[in-house]
Design a protein around this motif. Structure first.
Motif: not given
Length: 512
Positions: A326-350
């Motif tokens: 749902e948000y990958k295109d908007l995320f890439l446009k705003k932040h200049g980087v693709k939204l992957g799964f690793m950020s979700f796992f990193t946040k979940a582990c933290v």
């Protein structure tokens, strides 16, 4: 002639150091390569040798001052008879004894000789292997142009040219092992500067004998090494000024102590199975790289040291995949980087590490060290082997900051550009074997860490949801942990919290 003593290269990520100790004072006679002072960085201690024989003139940076790379530390005045230009009263035979060979062409006598040294390799790395020379003798090089690549047991280090000129001599060839601070090659510049400082006719001063009654402060690097080797000051004879114990003195004492201690024979390696002559001709034997040897040693040490256990669970990835789509295109446009799964796992582990802090801790002797921060290691496979770059303070990062950091570290790992600092200090590690198709595995701990999360392949499987069988994208999760510090309850709780956060990402926003 006055020679400048400058701050040497301190490492790829280190830009400044503090002057810890001066071993010499203005007016003291010094020999070429004799230690002048010691610098301390946030990672290593660096000793600065004298570039030539002579007399120490002015100390520009006093003890306690902070200096940058290539900053001026002091000046040295060459002793009489050491100047490059021959004196008029010298005989022809004396002139022939000068450092520059009599047969050198006039053009060479006007170039400055620059030593190419092995840079700082990291706090726990003392030597490296010369992997590749990018230049040959006689090649013209520019300042900061890459001359060669060194391979340590952790990273590959590229050595840039300290100046512009011509590569005159290669002292360490490919495959040879060199120590930190050793000389790799010699450059000759065409700037018209004076030649390299010739050796003084005056013999190098001998080290002062140790005075048992003198109150002498030993070198900080020597103190640290004595603590690591389990040696006391009375077991080491100092060769520095006034009997000061230097780092090399500790190394000699440690070597002597090791030689005098009977060593139990190492268990014999399993014999290699007999190989037929026809098969032997088709085999290829390749020496393991230093990185691969270190990986093998660390992984085996981890198994031998930690009481390692693995617990498993599975997670429904539908919520994360829907949110990402749902948000990958908007995320890439705003932040200049693709939204992957690793950020979700990193946040979940933290999120889970806050509830189960022992998974983010480590054992130090009989103490447990709890970390009130999360430096997340992200395991990455490279052509050279497995490396684990560290995302520092991941607990304080946003999704975009995490994705950018992972992308930068991943690119550096693939290109062999990771520094020692990039792979040190991790408190927890995530390993994603799913990118290679792994369905389930038991990851090995990255010591001294107490936990590592293994991600795996996302696979559609029939699941019972609300009393009905539905197809869901499922992933097996594996947490390997050190049972000496983490109990089963804590490990299972950690994994359940990661599962809950991924199956309902809104919990991350509400800290539930």
């Amino acid at each position: 002639m006055s020679i400048e003593v400058k701050v040497p290269t301190l490492g790829e990520s280190v830009t400044e150091a503090t002057v810890a100790t001066w071993f010499k004072q203005p007016g003291d006679a010094v020999a070429a390569d004799e230690m002048l002072c010691e610098l301390e960085t946030d990672k290593v201690t660096v000793e600065v040798p004298s570039p030539a024989a002579g007399t120490l003139g002015e100390i520009v940076a006093n003890e306690g001052e902070t200096v940058g790379v290539n900053a001026l530390l002091a000046t040295i005045s060459e002793g009489e008879g050491a100047a490059p230009a021959p004196k008029p009263e010298k005989t022809e035979a004396e002139a022939d004894s000068d450092d520059a060979p009599a047969g050198d062409p006039p053009a060479d006598t006007g170039g400055e000789v620059i030593d190419v040294m092995v840079p700082a390799l990291g706090e726990s790395v003392s030597e490296a292997t010369v992997a590749t020379w990018f230049k040959s003798i006689g090649d013209t090089v520019e300042a900061d142009e890459m001359l060669c690549e060194l391979e340590t047991d952790k990273v590959s280090v590229e050595v840039p040219s300290p100046g512009a000129g011509t590569l005159g001599e290669i002292l360490a060839k490919e495959g040879e092992t060199v120590a930190a601070g050793g000389k790799l090659a010699v450059l000759t510049s065409g700037s018209g500067a004076s030649t390299a400082a010739p050796k003084s006719d005056t013999p190098a001063p001998q080290a002062a004998p140790a005075d048992a009654g003198a109150d002498v402060e030993n070198a900080p690097s020597a103190k640290k090494l004595m603590a690591e080797k389990g040696l006391s000051a009375d077991q080491v004879s100092g060769s520095g000024r006034d009997g000061r114990v230097m780092k090399e003195d500790v190394m000699k004492a440690a070597t002597a102590a090791k030689a005098s201690t009977p060593v139990a024979p190492a268990p014999a390696a399993a014999p290699r199975a007999p190989v037929a002559a026809s098969d032997a001709a088709r085999e290829e034997r390749v020496k393991m790289t230093r990185l691969r040897q270190t990986i093998a040693k660390r992984l085996k040490d981890s198994q031998n040291t930690a009481a390692m256990l693995t617990t498993y669970n599975e997670v429904d990835m539908k919520a994360v995949m829907d949110l990402r789509n749902e948000y990958k295109d908007l995320f890439l446009k705003k932040h200049g980087v693709k939204l992957g799964f690793m950020s979700f796992f990193t946040k979940a582990c933290v999120h889970a590490l806050r509830e189960v802090p022992e998974v983010n801790a480590e054992i130090d002797g009989t103490d447990v060290v709890y970390k009130n921060f999360v430096h997340m290691g992200i395991a990455a496979g490279t052509p050279q082997g497995l490396v684990v770059p560290v995302i520092r303070d991941a607990d304080a990062m946003s999704f975009a900051e995490i994705e950018k950091a992972i992308a930068e570290k991943g690119a550096a790992a693939r290109d062999g550009k990771l520094s020692m600092a990039d792979m040190q200090g991790g408190t927890f590690t995530i390993s994603n074997g799913g990118v290679y198709g792994s369905l389930m595995s038991s990851p090995i701990l990255n010591p001294p860490q107490s936990g590592i999360l293994g991600m795996h392949k996302i696979q559609d499987r029939p699941m019972v949801v609300g009393g009905e069988i539905v197809i869901r994208p499922m992933m097996y999760l594996a947490l390997s942990y050190d049972h000496r510090i983490v109990d089963g309850k804590g490990a299972v709780t950690f994994l359940v919290r990661v599962k809950e956060a991924l199956e309902d990402p809104r919990r991350l926003l509400m800290d539930l």
